[in-house]
Enzyme design. Structure first.
Site, short mmCIF file in Angstrom:
data_model
loop_
_atom_site.label_atom_id
_atom_site.label_comp_id
_atom_site.label_asym_id
_atom_site.label_seq_id
_atom_site.Cartn_x
_atom_site.Cartn_y
_atom_site.Cartn_z
N ARG A 208 43.99 56.49 100.41
CA ARG A 208 45.70 56.69 99.62
C ARG A 208 46.01 58.13 100.08
NH1 ARG A 208 45.37 52.91 97.36
NH2 ARG A 208 43.82 52.17 95.29
N GLU A 237 54.16 57.96 96.30
CA GLU A 237 54.09 57.01 95.88
C GLU A 237 55.58 56.51 94.66
OE1 GLU A 237 52.14 54.17 97.15
OE2 GLU A 237 51.07 54.74 99.07
N HIS A 254 52.58 51.42 101.66
CA HIS A 254 50.77 50.65 100.71
C HIS A 254 50.77 49.15 100.36
CE1 HIS A 254 48.21 52.14 97.07
NE2 HIS A 254 47.35 51.34 98.39
N1 LIG Z 1 45.86 50.66 101.63
C1 LIG Z 1 45.96 49.13 100.85
O1 LIG Z 1 46.32 48.68 100.90
C2 LIG Z 1 44.33 49.95 100.49
C3 LIG Z 1 43.44 50.74 100.23
N2 LIG Z 1 42.64 51.18 99.84
C4 LIG Z 1 41.85 52.48 99.25
O2 LIG Z 1 41.62 52.99 100.57
C5 LIG Z 1 39.77 53.35 99.64
C6 LIG Z 1 38.18 51.99 100.76
O3 LIG Z 1 38.56 51.17 99.79
P1 LIG Z 1 37.19 50.21 99.90
O4 LIG Z 1 36.53 50.78 101.08
O5 LIG Z 1 37.50 48.92 99.37
O6 LIG Z 1 36.74 51.22 98.92
P2 LIG Z 1 34.99 52.38 98.08
O7 LIG Z 1 35.04 52.62 97.09
O8 LIG Z 1 34.12 50.72 98.68
O9 LIG Z 1 34.45 52.79 99.70
C7 LIG Z 1 34.93 54.33 99.12
C8 LIG Z 1 33.83 54.77 100.31
O10 LIG Z 1 34.90 56.47 100.26
C9 LIG Z 1 33.93 57.27 100.37
N3 LIG Z 1 34.07 58.44 99.75
C10 LIG Z 1 34.45 59.28 98.69
N4 LIG Z 1 35.20 60.59 99.11
C11 LIG Z 1 34.37 60.54 100.32
C12 LIG Z 1 34.60 61.98 101.55
N5 LIG Z 1 35.22 62.97 100.83
N6 LIG Z 1 35.59 61.79 101.93
C13 LIG Z 1 34.36 60.81 103.37
N7 LIG Z 1 34.15 59.75 102.50
C14 LIG Z 1 34.51 59.50 101.10
C15 LIG Z 1 32.55 56.66 98.99
O11 LIG Z 1 31.33 57.31 99.24
C16 LIG Z 1 32.66 55.00 99.42
O12 LIG Z 1 31.73 54.58 100.39
C17 LIG Z 1 40.08 52.66 98.61
O13 LIG Z 1 39.06 53.49 97.45
C18 LIG Z 1 41.70 53.12 97.81
O14 LIG Z 1 42.11 53.65 97.52
C19 LIG Z 1 41.99 49.89 99.85
C20 LIG Z 1 42.07 48.39 99.62
C21 LIG Z 1 43.81 48.35 100.38
O1 LIG Z 2 43.28 47.89 97.09
C1 LIG Z 2 43.08 48.59 96.72
O2 LIG Z 2 42.86 50.10 96.16
C2 LIG Z 2 44.83 48.55 97.04
O3 LIG Z 2 45.34 49.87 97.00
C3 LIG Z 2 45.54 47.66 97.07
O4 LIG Z 2 46.06 47.08 97.83
C4 LIG Z 2 47.49 48.40 97.03
O5 LIG Z 2 48.02 47.01 96.67
P1 LIG Z 2 48.79 47.81 94.99
O6 LIG Z 2 48.07 47.46 94.28
O7 LIG Z 2 49.49 48.99 94.81
O8 LIG Z 2 49.78 47.10 94.32
#
Ligand SMILES: NC(=O)C1=CN([C@@H]2O[C@H](COP(=O)(O)OP(=O)(O)OC[C@H]3O[C@@H](n4cnc5c(N)ncnc54)[C@H](O)[C@@H]3O)[C@@H](O)[C@H]2O)C=CC1
Ligand SMILES: O=C(O)C(=O)[C@H](O)COP(=O)(O)O
Length: 381
Positions: A208, A237, A254
Site C-alpha cells: 500500500r 491514489e 497499482h
Molecule cells: N499491489 C497490489 O496489486 C497488491 C497489493 N497487496 C497489498 O499487499 C499486502 C500484503 O498482501 P498479502 O500478503 O496478501 O496480505 P496478508 O494479510 O496475507 O499479509 C500481510 C502481512 O503483513 C504483516 N504486517 C503487518 N504489519 C506489519 C509491519 N509493521 N511490518 C511487517 N509486516 C507487517 C502481517 O503480519 C501479515 O503477515 C496486502 O495487505 C495489500 O495491502 C496485495 C495484493 C495485490
Molecule cells: O488485493 C489487493 O489488496 C490489491 O491491492 C488489489 O489487487 C488491487 O486491486 P484494486 O482492488 O485496487 O483494484
C-alpha cells in the site's frame, strides 16, 4: 430469494459466476454512496471503496465481499458487530504480485544475477504475498531476510529485524497497511528508516502506498541518495505525487495483483463465500480462464537469462511504466484509473506451458518458476 448484488465494475466474471444468485448490477468503485445501496443485499467491492458504518447503516446489505487480499478499506469490526457476512480474496493474487516483483528485479541492472549469486533479498511482511515470494526465491536458490513482527519468529523462515531486512540490496515491501500498535506499518519507511537502506539498493513497494512516507522518500531521492525504487502503490491514489513519479525508477498504477488468472480466482472465492453464507452448495461451474498457448523457448537459455526471458515474455513491468508516464502529468489521476480499468489480460507465468528446445538442461529453473513442460506440438516461436 433473488439476491440483489451491487458489484464493482472492475470485478470480472461476476455476471457468469454470481448470476445464478440473482441480479448483478455494476457500480464505479470510487464514487459509491449510501443512496445506491437502498435495494442491495450483497455488495462486492475492490480496494477503492471504503466500507464502513456511514456507507452501510440503514441499508439492507447483509453480505460484503472484497475481491482483494488487502482489507484496510473495510471496517471489519463494524461488519462483524452488525451481523453482516464478510469475505475477501486473501492470497488470490499472491502469485501475480510475485511475478510483478520478479519482472521488476529482472528489469533493473544486474540485480537478478546478483541475487542468484548469493545476495539476499529483504522481505517486509510475511503474509500470502511475502510467503509466496520467499518460496519462489527459495526455489530459485535466492536467500531471504524476512521481517514480520506480528508473527512468531519460529513461523517465519529467515526471520530478522527491520534493520537487517532493510540492509539487503533488494527490499520488497508486502505488509498489510495497519495503524495498530506496537507495529504499525503506515509510514514504516520514513525519514528515520529510509537511511537504513544501502547505497545502490532497490526498493520495491507493491503493498500500500501509505507504507512509505512519500514526502520523506521524495526528499531522500532528491538528496541524491543512491536508491532505486519501483512503486506500484502510492499515497492518495489516484492523485499520485508527480514529483515522486519523476524520481522513481519504475512506476505502475497499482496493478501488481492484476493478472487475469488471479482476478477470476478472486471472483470465485467471493461466490463460494456467498453461497456458503446462503446455505447453497451448488455453484456456477468454474469460469476458467482459457489455457495458455504453449510457448516455445529459445535455444541456449539458462539461469538468470532464462528467468529474465520467461518473466518478461509473460509480463514486462517496463511497459506499464512507459504507459503510466506516457499519460502526461496534467491528467495523471484519470490516466492512473484508466490503465487499471482497461488493463490487458495478463496471464501468469506459473500457469504457462513451455515447449523445450532440444538439449535444454535447466529444468530446475522452469520448475522453480512453476511452469509446466509441454510435450506436444507448438506453433509459435
Ligand atoms: N499491489 C497490489 O496489486 C497488491 C497489493 N497487496 C497489498 O499487499 C499486502 C500484503 O498482501 P498479502 O500478503 O496478501 O496480505 P496478508 O494479510 O496475507 O499479509 C500481510 C502481512 O503483513 C504483516 N504486517 C503487518 N504489519 C506489519 C509491519 N509493521 N511490518 C511487517 N509486516 C507487517 C502481517 O503480519 C501479515 O503477515 C496486502 O495487505 C495489500 O495491502 C496485495 C495484493 C495485490
Ligand atoms: O488485493 C489487493 O489488496 C490489491 O491491492 C488489489 O489487487 C488491487 O486491486 P484494486 O482492488 O485496487 O483494484
Amino acid at each position: 430469494m433473488v439476491l440483489r448484488m451491487l458489484v464493482d465494475e472492475n470485478i470480472p466474471g461476476a455476471e457468469h459466476v454470481l448470476g445464478p444468485f440473482g441480479r448483478v448490477q455494476r457500480f464505479s468503485g470510487r464514487s459509491l454512496t449510501r443512496s445506491q445501496l437502498v435495494d442491495t443485499d450483497a455488495l462486492l467491492v475492490r480496494s477503492v471503496t471504503t466500507v464502513n458504518e456511514s456507507l452501510l447503516s440503514g441499508t439492507p446489505v447483509r453480505f460484503v465481499g472484497s475481491a482483494t487480499s488487502g482489507i484496510d478499506h473495510i471496517d471489519v469490526s463494524y461488519l462483524h458487530n452488525s451481523g453482516i457476512h464478510f469475505a475477501y480474496a486473501g492470497g488470490a493474487n499472491a502469485n501475480s504480485v510475485v511475478e510483478y516483483v520478479l519482472s521488476a528485479i529482472a528489469s533493473v541492472d544486474d540485480r537478478l544475477e546478483r541475487l542468484l549469486a548469493g545476495e539476499a533479498c529483504g522481505i517486509v511482511g510475511y503474509g500470502f504475498v511475502g510467503k509466496a515470494l520467499a518460496m519462489r526465491f527459495h526455489a530459485l536458490g535466492i536467500a531471504c531476510r524476512v521481517y514480520d513482527p506480528w508473527l512468531d519468529r519460529d513461523d517465519v523462515s529467515g526471520a530478522v529485524d527491520l534493520e537487517e531486512a532493510l540492509a539487503c540490496n533488494v527490499v520488497c515491501l508486502h505488509p498489510a497497511l495497519t495503524d495498530k500498535a506496537p507495529y504499525p506499518s503506515r509510514h514504516l519507511l520514513n525519514r528515520d528508516t529510509l537511511p537504513l537502506l544501502q547505497p545502490g539498493a532497490l526498493l520495491i513497494n507493491a503493498s500500500r502506498g501509505e507504507v512509505i512516507d512519500s514526502l520523506a522518500l521524495l526528499a531522500h531521492l532528491k538528496a541524491g541518495n543512491d536508491l532505486l525504487t519501483v512503486l506500484d502503490v502510492w499515497e492518495d491514489e489516484p492523485h499520485i505525487n508527480i514529483a515522486l513519479l519523476k524520481q522513481v525508477t519504475l512506476a505502475t498504477p497499482h496493478i501488481a495483483g492484476y493478472s487475469l488468472d488471479s482476478k477470476i480466482v478472486a471472483t470465485h472465492m467471493l461466490a463460494s463465500a456467498m453461497a456458503m453464507a446462503r446455505g447453497i452448495s451448488e455453484l456456477a461451474p468454474h469460469h476458467a480462464t482459457e489455457g495458455q498457448a504453449p510457448w516455445v523457448l529459445a535455444d541456449g537459455l539458462s539461469g538468470a537469462a532464462l528467468i529474465r526471458a520467461l518473466v518478461h515474455a509473460h509480463y514486462d513491468v517496463r511497459e506499464d511504466d512507459r504507459r503510466l508516464r506516457g499519460g502526461g502529468s496534467d491528467r495523471i489521476s484519470e490516466h492512473f484509473d484508466y490503465m487499471r480499468k482497461n488493463y490487458p489480460a495478463r496471464r501468469e507465468l506459473a500457469l504457462a506451458r513451455i515447449k523445450l528446445p532440444a538439449g535444454f538442461s535447466d529444468l530446475a529453473t522452469l520448475h522453480a518458476l512453476g511452469c509446466e513442460i509441454y510435450e506436444g506440438e507448438a506453433s509459435s516461436g
